[in-house]
Design an enzyme around this catalytic site. Sequence first.
Site, PDB file in Angstrom:
ATOM      1  N   GLY A  21       0.817  -1.205   0.000  1.00 38.63           N
ATOM      2  CA  GLY A  21       0.000   0.000   0.000  1.00 38.63           C
ATOM      3  C   GLY A  21       0.848   1.251   0.000  1.00 38.63           C
ATOM      4  O   GLY A  21       2.083   1.197   0.023  1.00 38.63           O
ATOM      5  N   GLY A  22       0.169   2.399   0.000  1.00 44.14           N
ATOM      6  CA  GLY A  22       0.875   3.664  -0.022  1.00 44.14           C
ATOM      7  C   GLY A  22       1.592   3.949   1.280  1.00 44.14           C
ATOM      8  O   GLY A  22       2.575   4.686   1.316  1.00 44.14           O
ATOM      9  N   MET A  23       1.096   3.332   2.383  1.00 44.46           N
ATOM     10  CA  MET A  23       1.694   3.605   3.683  1.00 44.46           C
ATOM     11  C   MET A  23       2.414   2.391   4.245  1.00 44.46           C
ATOM     12  O   MET A  23       3.421   2.536   4.933  1.00 44.46           O
ATOM     13  CB  MET A  23       0.611   4.062   4.668  1.00 44.46           C
ATOM     14  CG  MET A  23       1.147   4.465   6.033  1.00 44.46           C
ATOM     15  SD  MET A  23      -0.096   5.169   7.126  1.00 44.46           S
ATOM     16  CE  MET A  23      -1.046   3.716   7.549  1.00 44.46           C
ATOM     17  N   ALA A  24       1.921   1.190   3.949  1.00 45.97           N
ATOM     18  CA  ALA A  24       2.488  -0.001   4.577  1.00 45.97           C
ATOM     19  C   ALA A  24       2.394  -1.194   3.638  1.00 45.97           C
ATOM     20  O   ALA A  24       1.598  -1.212   2.697  1.00 45.97           O
ATOM     21  CB  ALA A  24       1.763  -0.310   5.886  1.00 45.97           C
ATOM     22  N   LYS A  41       1.475  -6.065   9.267  1.00 53.96           N
ATOM     23  CA  LYS A  41       1.513  -4.813   8.497  1.00 53.96           C
ATOM     24  C   LYS A  41       2.726  -4.025   8.958  1.00 53.96           C
ATOM     25  O   LYS A  41       2.866  -3.708  10.139  1.00 53.96           O
ATOM     26  CB  LYS A  41       0.230  -4.009   8.714  1.00 53.96           C
ATOM     27  CG  LYS A  41       0.223  -2.671   7.982  1.00 53.96           C
ATOM     28  CD  LYS A  41      -1.074  -1.916   8.200  1.00 53.96           C
ATOM     29  CE  LYS A  41      -2.184  -2.468   7.341  1.00 53.96           C
ATOM     30  NZ  LYS A  41      -3.382  -1.590   7.355  1.00 53.96           N
ATOM     31  N   ASP A 135     -12.946   5.598   6.164  1.00 51.45           N
ATOM     32  CA  ASP A 135     -12.531   5.069   4.871  1.00 51.45           C
ATOM     33  C   ASP A 135     -13.242   3.749   4.592  1.00 51.45           C
ATOM     34  O   ASP A 135     -12.629   2.781   4.138  1.00 51.45           O
ATOM     35  CB  ASP A 135     -11.012   4.875   4.838  1.00 51.45           C
ATOM     36  CG  ASP A 135     -10.489   4.638   3.416  1.00 51.45           C
ATOM     37  OD1 ASP A 135     -11.160   5.060   2.458  1.00 51.45           O
ATOM     38  OD2 ASP A 135      -9.420   4.024   3.274  1.00 51.45           O
TER      39      ASP A 135
END
Length: 679
Positions: A21-24, A41, A135
């Site tokens: 993902g974009g963060m993790a 994660k 979200d």
Amino acid sequence: MMERGYLVSGRYEILDTLGEGGMANVYLAEDTILHRQVAVKVLRMDLQHDQATIRRFQREAKATSELSHPNIVSVYDVGSDNGMQYIVMEYIAGDNLKTFIDKHYPLPLPEVIEMMTQVLSAVQLAHSQGIIHRDLKPQNILVTASGQVKIADFGIAVALNDKSVTQTNSLLGSVHYISPEQARGGMATPQSDIYALGIILYELLMGKVPFSGDSAVTIALKHFHEDIPSLRQFNNQIPQALENVVLRATAKDPAQRYQSAAEMAGDLQTCLDPDRVNEPRFVPAVADSNLAETKVLSDLPNEVRDSELNQPEEAEAEHPADAKAPKSTVATKAKRRLPKWAWWTLGGVGLVILVVVLVLILGKKDVTVPDLSGMSVNEAKLTLQDKNLKIGQTDYEHSDQIARDLVIRSDPSDRTSVKSGSTVNLILSSGAKTYTIGDYHDQDYDTVKAKLKRAGFTVKRKNKNSETVAAGQIMKQSVAAKKKVVPKRTTITLTVSQGPALVSLRDLSTYTKQQAQDYAEGVGLKLTFGTSQYSSDFTSGTVMSQSPAAGTSVASGSTVTLILSKGVEPTSSSSSDADSSSEGQQTEETKTFDKTITLEPATPSDESENASGSSKVAVSTFIIYIGDAKHNLSTVYKKIDKVTTAQKVTLSFEVKNDNSATYRVVRDGVDYANETIKP
């Protein structure tokens, strides 16, 4: 990226990559201690030094770990490995809801309702604990093989009292599911999640989202300008009541949506009922025209502004005949009709009327204090501002129901009528009241239990034998001393000593004295020997009877009394005695008679609760011995187990001539009755 085989914190072995993902990044791993698969994660390496991202990542861990629900992915562990932030979560083997819809659309309506009900149940729990997901979308909802749904990815979930909840001019979450107020950069509320849930329900029913476009901005504009497309227009098999759930959940005005996920779930569960077949289509109330945006003349084009400012007077427009005449003529006529002082008088009267009207309009009105419970200070402030009220003092008190820093109640209380502009004080939660656990080792269980129960704890008891801790005293506690906990949410188990372990006595009949001593030494018992007796049934020097009786449970260190046999009783050798004996035998008479006795169970010595929490019940075992012409006191006549209430037993005796009979009763290994009787 982590390589396969890497051990995170020496415990979680990386097996495979599940997603990036974009963060993790998310990995499949094996918990080498509990031997189960988990999802790990890990914050991306390029973000490990970004403090804002780290805080957001930690916020996800905090938000999810506080939620325990069968429809929310569980968090098992949170930590850092060589500077890498990670979260260990429950691994769900299955598709996300987006993929599930693509594979299985169209879905039966009962299945749609069941899946949506599970999602709503999880969201209701999060909202009740002050957490907004922000979200919600099918990609963040996992579906197990059995059809159970679980919400994941609380990456941007924020507690209601978090100062970062307002992100002006930024679109958080996926634009296909974003609420109109979020699209405008406004504050996310529980109603924002409910809007997303309405879009998800639409997608479950239609197989696609209601709005699409070439860009995120285009889609966002549709969310607050266009109505949700009609479900029944494309599929008339969908009941109007079910479409109404979608329409109400996705109302543009948050106040017209469901006020809680539980309310939406309740409406959803009855939408297929026959009594709702003819339900009318839900139509949101029309917004107040006074809320329309006000034009500012300075912002208008010059030509428009000039045309509006140079319009003829209303008085002139209302008199067509006068309007045809030149303006100078009309003005001359007006001057002739009213002298100058009259104009001043009319102006003064008009000014007075205007002042009165303004006082009436702008004067303080009565307003009702709204219900602020469960809100953050920010939310309460905005809610009060809508009512033309303002926040006064804020005080704190403990609460078991309301999360820390959220409003418990207001002063004046909700539904109270006050003047517009008044001040409302807030009582905020300082969280549940905590209790510091003491060290209860070697303390009396009953005393500690009473103290903890008064404080609000649930207390459980576990019994265990001990050679060193006295019976009834605490040996172990499940919650460590000095730990601060919330009593009403804590169960503490206390392990209580029952004293030394019990020994079930063996039947020592026919044992020699040495054999009996060896046995007693091996099990930790003490022996004493009573007066030896003659017996034709036991060899001289062997045990003929014991007290307590065989099978009795006694504590280690107890004393057991044994009677040894002297063998067969010797007889007289003289003829006269023999003749006398022979004569006596010829004349002896046999008599029979009965004796009724009452057996009562022992009263429990320990009135405290056992491990199950119930009081001990008196249960006793009785062993009866008879000595008469047919029975020997060393032989068991009758054994009666599990006596819980008093009961009568009749004993039958047979004696010769005027001889007496004897009976002995042993209860739970201790002499209960002993009597010599005659017919």
